[in-house]
Design an enzyme around this catalytic site. Structure first.
Site, PDB file in Angstrom:
ATOM      1  N   HIS A 268       3.921  -0.342  10.800  1.00  0.00           N
ATOM      2  CA  HIS A 268       3.305  -1.478  11.472  1.00  0.00           C
ATOM      3  C   HIS A 268       3.762  -1.477  12.928  1.00  0.00           C
ATOM      4  O   HIS A 268       4.943  -1.279  13.207  1.00  0.00           O
ATOM      5  CB  HIS A 268       3.773  -2.800  10.853  1.00  0.00           C
TER       6      HIS A 268
ATOM      7  N   HIS B 145       3.078   3.858   6.033  1.00  0.00           N
ATOM      8  CA  HIS B 145       2.475   3.356   7.273  1.00  0.00           C
ATOM      9  C   HIS B 145       3.522   2.621   8.088  1.00  0.00           C
ATOM     10  O   HIS B 145       4.425   1.989   7.532  1.00  0.00           O
ATOM     11  CB  HIS B 145       1.288   2.432   6.965  1.00  0.00           C
TER      12      HIS B 145
ATOM     13  N   VAL C  89       0.864  -1.183   0.000  1.00  0.00           N
ATOM     14  CA  VAL C  89       0.000   0.000   0.000  1.00  0.00           C
ATOM     15  C   VAL C  89       0.903   1.236   0.000  1.00  0.00           C
ATOM     16  O   VAL C  89       1.698   1.437   0.929  1.00  0.00           O
ATOM     17  CB  VAL C  89      -0.931   0.019   1.226  1.00  0.00           C
TER      18      VAL C  89
HETATM   19  P1  AMP Z   1       2.706  -3.241   3.278  1.00  0.00           P
HETATM   20  O1  AMP Z   1       2.442  -2.145   2.279  1.00  0.00           O
HETATM   21  O2  AMP Z   1       3.591  -4.320   2.739  1.00  0.00           O
HETATM   22  O3  AMP Z   1       3.235  -2.693   4.580  1.00  0.00           O
HETATM   23  O4  AMP Z   1       1.348  -3.986   3.595  1.00  0.00           O
HETATM   24  C1  AMP Z   1       0.113  -3.301   3.716  1.00  0.00           C
HETATM   25  C2  AMP Z   1      -0.617  -3.753   4.957  1.00  0.00           C
HETATM   26  O5  AMP Z   1      -1.852  -3.074   4.990  1.00  0.00           O
HETATM   27  C3  AMP Z   1      -0.912  -5.253   5.032  1.00  0.00           C
HETATM   28  O6  AMP Z   1      -0.480  -5.740   6.305  1.00  0.00           O
HETATM   29  C4  AMP Z   1      -2.440  -5.326   4.883  1.00  0.00           C
HETATM   30  O7  AMP Z   1      -3.019  -6.364   5.620  1.00  0.00           O
HETATM   31  C5  AMP Z   1      -2.876  -3.955   5.396  1.00  0.00           C
HETATM   32  N1  AMP Z   1      -4.125  -3.431   4.822  1.00  0.00           N
HETATM   33  C6  AMP Z   1      -4.404  -3.244   3.507  1.00  0.00           C
HETATM   34  N2  AMP Z   1      -5.626  -2.710   3.348  1.00  0.00           N
HETATM   35  C7  AMP Z   1      -6.134  -2.537   4.594  1.00  0.00           C
HETATM   36  C8  AMP Z   1      -7.370  -2.024   5.106  1.00  0.00           C
HETATM   37  N3  AMP Z   1      -8.336  -1.564   4.297  1.00  0.00           N
HETATM   38  N4  AMP Z   1      -7.561  -2.006   6.451  1.00  0.00           N
HETATM   39  C9  AMP Z   1      -6.596  -2.475   7.282  1.00  0.00           C
HETATM   40  N5  AMP Z   1      -5.407  -2.958   6.873  1.00  0.00           N
HETATM   41  C10 AMP Z   1      -5.176  -2.990   5.544  1.00  0.00           C
END
Ligand code: AMP
Ligand code: ZN
Length: 110
Positions: free
Chosen positions: A100, A98, A94
């Site tokens: 984690h 963000h 995404v």
């Molecule tokens: P990354 O970009 O590799 O850090 O991964 C994106 C993270 O966002 C993953 O852990 C997904 O499970 C999480 N994710 C994606 N869409 C949503 C959403 N609508 N609500 C909550 N978590 C999300």
């Protein structure tokens, strides 16, 4: 196409929000990889760490400084892991920056 995390920040997209203020939003990851798995985002759309500008310094400081209280509030009293994936090489899925927050169980050593 719109940005899913911008939509969560604006309230257009549903999420389980655990903290928010005028600059950042924290919500539960929809596919948790630990008993507690949160995502903390700036309200401002920034793609990732590679896209940061000098003017984002105060916002980033605020986000970083907020992580411990957000983690503690979710019960992570003895520590937590923080990860941010940057770009293709970092496995970013995404493209709205963000952080984690993971914890609440035994995490693999890194
Ligand atoms: P990354 O970009 O590799 O850090 O991964 C994106 C993270 O966002 C993953 O852990 C997904 O499970 C999480 N994710 C994606 N869409 C949503 C959403 N609508 N609500 C909550 N978590 C999300
Ligand atoms: Zn966005």
């Amino acid at each position: 196409m719109g940005c899913v995390f911008c939509n969560i920040a604006s309230g257009e997209q549903k999420a389980d929000i655990v903290y928010q203020d005028d600059k950042i939003v924290a919500f539960k990851d929809r596919a948790p990889k630990a008993p507690v798995h949160l995502l903390v985002i700036p309200r401002k759309h920034i793609r990732n760490l590679n896209a940061l500008e000098e003017s984002d310094a105060e916002l980033m400081a605020h986000l970083m400084m907020s992580l411990p209280a957000i983690a503690k509030e979710q019960g992570l009293l003895d520590g937590f892991r923080t990860i941010t994936n940057t770009g293709k090489g970092g496995g970013q899925e995404v493209y709205h920056m963000h952080f984690h927050i993971l914890g609440g169980g035994k995490l693999h050593a890194m």
